[in-house]
Design a protein around this motif. Structure first.
Motif, PDB file in Angstrom:
ATOM      1  N   VAL A  53      19.338  62.187  50.887  1.00  0.00           N
ATOM      2  CA  VAL A  53      18.863  62.264  49.501  1.00  0.00           C
ATOM      3  C   VAL A  53      19.401  61.082  48.702  1.00  0.00           C
ATOM      4  CG1 VAL A  53      19.055  63.581  47.355  1.00  0.00           C
ATOM      5  CG2 VAL A  53      18.503  64.758  49.485  1.00  0.00           C
ATOM      6  N   GLU A  57      17.148  58.105  46.945  1.00  0.00           N
ATOM      7  CA  GLU A  57      17.263  57.758  45.529  1.00  0.00           C
ATOM      8  C   GLU A  57      17.587  56.278  45.351  1.00  0.00           C
ATOM      9  OE1 GLU A  57      20.134  60.452  43.860  1.00  0.00           O
ATOM     10  OE2 GLU A  57      18.674  62.077  43.711  1.00  0.00           O
ATOM     11  N   TYR A  88       7.058  63.666  43.544  1.00  0.00           N
ATOM     12  CA  TYR A  88       8.145  64.649  43.618  1.00  0.00           C
ATOM     13  C   TYR A  88       9.502  63.968  43.400  1.00  0.00           C
ATOM     14  CZ  TYR A  88      11.430  67.955  45.706  1.00  0.00           C
ATOM     15  OH  TYR A  88      12.504  68.780  45.943  1.00  0.00           O
ATOM     16  N   GLN A  89       9.734  62.857  44.088  1.00  0.00           N
ATOM     17  CA  GLN A  89      11.014  62.157  43.975  1.00  0.00           C
ATOM     18  C   GLN A  89      11.233  61.620  42.555  1.00  0.00           C
ATOM     19  OE1 GLN A  89      13.472  62.050  46.121  1.00  0.00           O
ATOM     20  NE2 GLN A  89      12.332  63.120  47.715  1.00  0.00           N
ATOM     21  N   LYS A  91       9.956  62.808  39.813  1.00  0.00           N
ATOM     22  CA  LYS A  91      10.212  63.957  38.942  1.00  0.00           C
ATOM     23  C   LYS A  91      11.672  64.403  39.061  1.00  0.00           C
ATOM     24  CE  LYS A  91       8.696  68.675  38.047  1.00  0.00           C
ATOM     25  NZ  LYS A  91       7.811  69.768  38.471  1.00  0.00           N
ATOM     26  N   LYS A  92      12.190  64.476  40.305  1.00  0.00           N
ATOM     27  CA  LYS A  92      13.589  64.865  40.510  1.00  0.00           C
ATOM     28  C   LYS A  92      14.538  63.888  39.838  1.00  0.00           C
ATOM     29  CE  LYS A  92      15.008  65.485  44.604  1.00  0.00           C
ATOM     30  NZ  LYS A  92      15.310  65.622  46.029  1.00  0.00           N
ATOM     31  N   MET A  93      14.248  62.600  39.967  1.00  0.00           N
ATOM     32  CA  MET A  93      15.130  61.599  39.384  1.00  0.00           C
ATOM     33  C   MET A  93      15.053  61.605  37.854  1.00  0.00           C
ATOM     34  SD  MET A  93      15.219  58.435  42.077  1.00  0.00           S
ATOM     35  CE  MET A  93      13.495  58.073  42.043  1.00  0.00           C
ATOM     36  N   ILE A  95      14.551  64.339  36.069  1.00  0.00           N
ATOM     37  CA  ILE A  95      15.332  65.523  35.697  1.00  0.00           C
ATOM     38  C   ILE A  95      16.827  65.217  35.758  1.00  0.00           C
ATOM     39  CG2 ILE A  95      15.969  67.859  36.449  1.00  0.00           C
ATOM     40  CD1 ILE A  95      12.979  68.213  37.258  1.00  0.00           C
ATOM     41  N   LYS A  96      17.249  64.462  36.761  1.00  0.00           N
ATOM     42  CA  LYS A  96      18.664  64.085  36.898  1.00  0.00           C
ATOM     43  C   LYS A  96      19.089  63.062  35.849  1.00  0.00           C
ATOM     44  CE  LYS A  96      19.509  64.788  41.827  1.00  0.00           C
ATOM     45  NZ  LYS A  96      19.874  64.107  43.091  1.00  0.00           N
TER      46      LYS A  96
END
Length: 113
Positions: A53, A57, A88-89, A91-93, A95-96
């Motif tokens: 992961v 990133e 998806y990636q 969106k995750k980044m 959010i982080k």
């Protein structure tokens, strides 16, 4: 863990009857030691997944730093994953709090924080 078991065997051997000690060794060797080995393997898998992961990133962040105007389609080709995977990636980044998209959907750019 196996060192601990060996110390346990040495400590208990003179305290227990021979058959009792043999039964304990059988149970420990057959059930307990394999259980803890599997548990360590799970930890190794979890660590490997976490490293994967982090590397993913890093690849995304480097690509966005090099070209803040890159599209999801271009990212998909560059990183060799599906467009949905890129979405998806990203969106995750977001959010982080690692990245932010500035401007319009099609004309904006990515800001790496």
């Amino acid at each position: 863990f196996e060192n601990f078991v060996q110390i346990y065997y040495e400590d208990m051997e003179h305290r227990l009857r021979e058959n009792t000690m043999r039964t304990k060794k059988f149970i420990i060797d057959l059930k307990i030691i394999p259980y803890f080995k599997k548990k360590n393997e799970i930890n190794d898998v979890s660590q490997a997944a976490e490293q994967y992961v982090q590397r993913t990133e890093e690849v995304f962040l480097n690509a966005l730093r090099n070209n803040p105007y890159i599209s999801r389609k271009e990212l998909s080709k560059l990183i060799m994953i599906s467009e949905d995977g890129v979405k998806y990636q990203l969106k995750k980044m977001k959010i982080k709090g690692l990245i932010e998209h500035i401007g319009a959907s099609r004309g904006g750019y990515w800001e790496v924080k």
